[in-house]
Design an enzyme around this catalytic site. Structure first.
Site, PDB file in Angstrom:
ATOM      1  N   SER C  63       0.805  -1.234   0.000  1.00  0.00           N
ATOM      2  CA  SER C  63       0.000   0.000   0.000  1.00  0.00           C
ATOM      3  C   SER C  63       0.831   1.274   0.000  1.00  0.00           C
ATOM      4  O   SER C  63       0.285   2.357  -0.222  1.00  0.00           O
ATOM      5  CB  SER C  63      -0.942   0.021   1.202  1.00  0.00           C
ATOM      6  N   TYR C 188      -3.555  -2.375 -10.389  1.00  0.00           N
ATOM      7  CA  TYR C 188      -3.506  -2.223  -8.929  1.00  0.00           C
ATOM      8  C   TYR C 188      -2.562  -3.260  -8.319  1.00  0.00           C
ATOM      9  O   TYR C 188      -1.673  -2.928  -7.523  1.00  0.00           O
ATOM     10  CB  TYR C 188      -4.926  -2.372  -8.364  1.00  0.00           C
ATOM     11  N   TYR C 239      -4.296   3.180   7.622  1.00  0.00           N
ATOM     12  CA  TYR C 239      -5.479   2.355   7.837  1.00  0.00           C
ATOM     13  C   TYR C 239      -6.373   2.943   8.919  1.00  0.00           C
ATOM     14  O   TYR C 239      -6.568   4.147   8.983  1.00  0.00           O
ATOM     15  CB  TYR C 239      -5.080   0.903   8.162  1.00  0.00           C
ATOM     16  N   VAL C 257       1.201  -3.542   4.026  1.00  0.00           N
ATOM     17  CA  VAL C 257       1.233  -4.804   4.761  1.00  0.00           C
ATOM     18  C   VAL C 257       2.524  -5.582   4.524  1.00  0.00           C
ATOM     19  O   VAL C 257       2.750  -6.620   5.152  1.00  0.00           O
ATOM     20  CB  VAL C 257       0.018  -5.711   4.449  1.00  0.00           C
TER      21      VAL C 257
END
Lengths: 303, 303, 303, 303
Positions: C63, C188, C239, C257
């Protein structure tokens, strides 16, 4: 139908669930219930009465009282009630505020706590004494003049009642209460804390089996209205397990955390089973089993 | 930094928003505010004070008071506070019960109503007079002995406060209040109903610009703790628009439905802007515009 | 600032967290990471570069890539992006569909998975090769021509990607994707599966510390736009723990992550810390601790 | 029961709703339906067949097909189905992802889209051709060999099916699909896109009125199982309006956005009414009115 044999079989099946489930313990007065007690009764539309086990022993009727407050609010005030409360299953645990917020203070149905508060409020407006109206109806139908609210239970509910107070204030914030929050809560606790036996409850509930006619032959509500109350019982009467109860038992019914379930065989009889141990949805393990046995053996579910 | 010129430019930009947004009207006392009022003030860490427009006119500080109750609860009780309230943005309208239910009575942060009730409760335990503690702090820092709670506003909040009562009872049902619901609500309404001016608020808030040091040079909290309060202000201080406020203005700040916003330029100054018309998120249109102008022209956002 | 000393202290603190947290294991390729690895690097706005531990060892940036896809989408397409994605903290776990449903297919912010899919979609429309654009930017800024997508990780993400596919289809059902679902998912996964080191990432991220200026001195975006990206990083970059990260660390940052966190000291430096063990919110235990130590010792948080 | 007279009265009442409600328009093929069409049919357990209006005109059965996929999955695989799908009312719009996320990929009941996807998946595992199994059952029971899937509707559903794809991927992400997402979606669209008439549907559904016995006298499922399917129909068969449908009509039934509703009078008959205009809950205005009239006049609701 041989109700005596059915009751014996149902009681035997209920007995086999001994040890399963947990007695409600959110207030001390309920936690003190005898976990192994079990009773069951049937009152037919013809006036016959059958019982097994502890069928004459009073217990805290709790949410079973919501059946009576709903019936009386409809009998006194008619369909205006449905402007303030819906009749759809909630799909959420019975004391949830989430849905209430999303749906602007109109509770999903009359049997979740929020909805029962609105019903109590309207019954208070209609009669001036909501809990008294429920108590008098139960006394008259059961012929039991000693039937009464247990003041210890009512006081204990009030003392531990922050969540119900939250619900009531939230509904009031949406303008959906006609009476002061404190009044509504007092009458709500008072009718939930009524102590009654399976015997008392089948007599008091038999008007739904007779499509609206009381034990004395007078009419409380129209045939159509009684059928509609039965429909709401079926879809919403057993907390978040209404689908499963319809699937297994197949009767309209209302349960309470005191362990009682009052069910209706339309046109035939009212049945009540009681055992204090509850499953995760808050319904009596013994009572669900007993009712399941009764409809399986008799084939008399409504479906 | 030429604060005089910045205030003039910010005021001009705020003036251009005239007519946009709506004055809070959930209680009559707030609805009576002059919609076209606007004021702005700056208090530097060096003790300079600047103002423009209605900067000395008192208004209802409402949720801006939550900055002070948080700071005092931390100053008196330290990190124990964070056991009862989180510090994450809520991602939901500021008075929502939904998240509270999902998260077992621990409000998301100290600035949503639920969290501010918990903070008020802890400050009450720590001081014996939560609203008095906030009022005294504001009086001392601002040097304004006449600063006080507006009793009409406080009474009006209480009268229309079913939703806050619902929140408080719900938190209490999860065991997360130490004081009676009524006490907590009374002190909550009392500190929200304080009337103060932009002048008063920048002086009272300047301890955060000085990293914890009061106007008299004594320390209220450690440097690290003051920076952490600023962090909570930035992520949670402007209701459900904290992300947008950070994006546009880029300063820690706390807004109130009375139309005030108190913002911090760490190490430099406290700034307060006020205009009663609110946008959909509940933040003052004029105040957001004025603060946006100030940081855009000066390039002094924290990012 | 003595970055060498700060990095040593931060590394020592990170080392002390050994054994805490769990390596991401939702795909085999990530589960294989060395749980005790740790690296950290700093790139100052003046071009100095510091590193400690495994700072030159590539890891899956996951991310963290969303910071770059956002910056490139804004650099190429400007504020039009904000019509399809918000910039408010989500207040919900990062892959939640709930909020997306309530808010009609407009993801809350660019860093939750749903929002990053919309950003990838727009970058695809703007460049014709979204993942290539991210990869090229990272290569050029880091001066590392070997930096690339790990095809095993990308394939593994796709294989286990039912939830992201659900998100993409759901967004598409609201008309908020310009490209086919499969194209968006492919790009993505491809940019999330880039392998890069702390060294690579601080160089590539230093444009945000320089307020929009690339390593070669050319401008990627305006000063104002760079500050706004920093604001979104602070409120939404870690997050559901953005509030806590702001509270503890006090810097804009983006975590992944894979265990990396890239943080910005505006006007000073980019910092990246990496350790594969994650806390419950999905952020690296070692990296959060290292960054917390760095800002605590240096006093250089933005607040 | 004089079904001819009841049908005429029901049709008259349905006719009076002309102009109310809106034809489903999310795919062009459905939007083209004749808004004023109306048909109704009854098939008794004794083999009598009655019809009125457009009762032999085929329409897109849509979600009515879910009744048949459920019955066939239970007939072939038994109670194992209930491990992957619940039987509680959803209390949410029929295509909601929210509840699915909260409840870990186990859909609430077999009639919301998510649940029907799981049922289709299991029927695919059991038969190797889920949509073929539904089609063959309908052909055989109705004696109509021309009954078939409308390929234009199926293709149109697939083309506009991002939301169902999202549901399927989401369920798959929880490990609750046995077959590939594409396979499940194809068969789901194929059985929903079957075109059939009221005549076809009452014949095909009459096994539920006969407690599990097909038109040729052979048994599809046990009496007890048939009653349980009826129970699920009553509590979950009409989207988010199941409570209201039980209240007004008082019969187990399944509706579709094509405007058809198939209802069961246990032990007596199957009834189907059809009119393309839908109310806000997605149920046909004309069909609900017609069924309400039928049970009101005949007094034959199950309650």
């Amino acid at each position: 139908m041989d109700y005596r044999r059915l009751l014996d079989a149902a009681a035997a099946a209920a007995l086999a669930t001994a040890g399963q489930g947990r007695v409600a313990d959110y207030i001390p007065a309920l936690a003190a219930a005898d976990p192994e007690a079990f009773g069951m009764a049937v009152a037919t539309v013809d006036g016959e009465l059958y019982g097994v086990g502890d069928w004459e022993r009073p217990f805290s009727i709790q949410s079973v009282s919501k059946l009576f407050s709903l019936a009386l609010a409809l009998a006194h005030g008619g369909d205006a009630l449905w402007r303030g409360v819906g009749r759809e299953p909630s799909g959420n645990p019975f004391n949830s505020l989430v849905q209430l917020e999303t749906e602007h203070g109109i509770p999903r149905n009359p049997f979740i706590n929020a909805g029962a508060l609105v019903v109590t409020d309207r019954l208070q407006s209609l009669t001036g004494d909501a809990s008294g109206a429920v108590r008098e109806f139960l006394r008259r139908e059961s012929g039991n003049p000693l039937l009464d609210t247990d003041p210890v239970v009512a006081a204990s509910e009030a003392e531990h009642g922050h969540r119900n107070a939250a619900l009531a204030h939230f509904i009031a914030s949406h303008g959906n209460l006609e009476n002061p929050v404190e009044t509504v809560l007092d009458h709500y606790y008072a009718h939930c804390a009524i102590a009654a036996s399976c015997r008392d409850l089948v007599l008091a509930g038999s008007f739904l089996a007779r499509y609206g006619v009381r034990t004395d032959g007078t009419r409380l509500m129209s045939r159509s209205e009684a059928k509609r109350v039965n429909a709401v019982l079926l879809t919403c009467g057993t907390y978040d397990a209404a689908g499963d109860f319809a699937f297994r038992v197949g009767l309209p019914g209302k349960s309470g955390v005191g362990g009682g379930i009052l069910a209706i065989l339309p046109g035939r009889a009212a049945v009540c089973a009681w055992g204090p141990r509850l499953d995760q949805a808050g319904n009596s393990v013994a009572a669900v089993t007993a009712l399941d046995t009764l409809t399986t053996l008799s084939g008399c579910s409504i479906f």
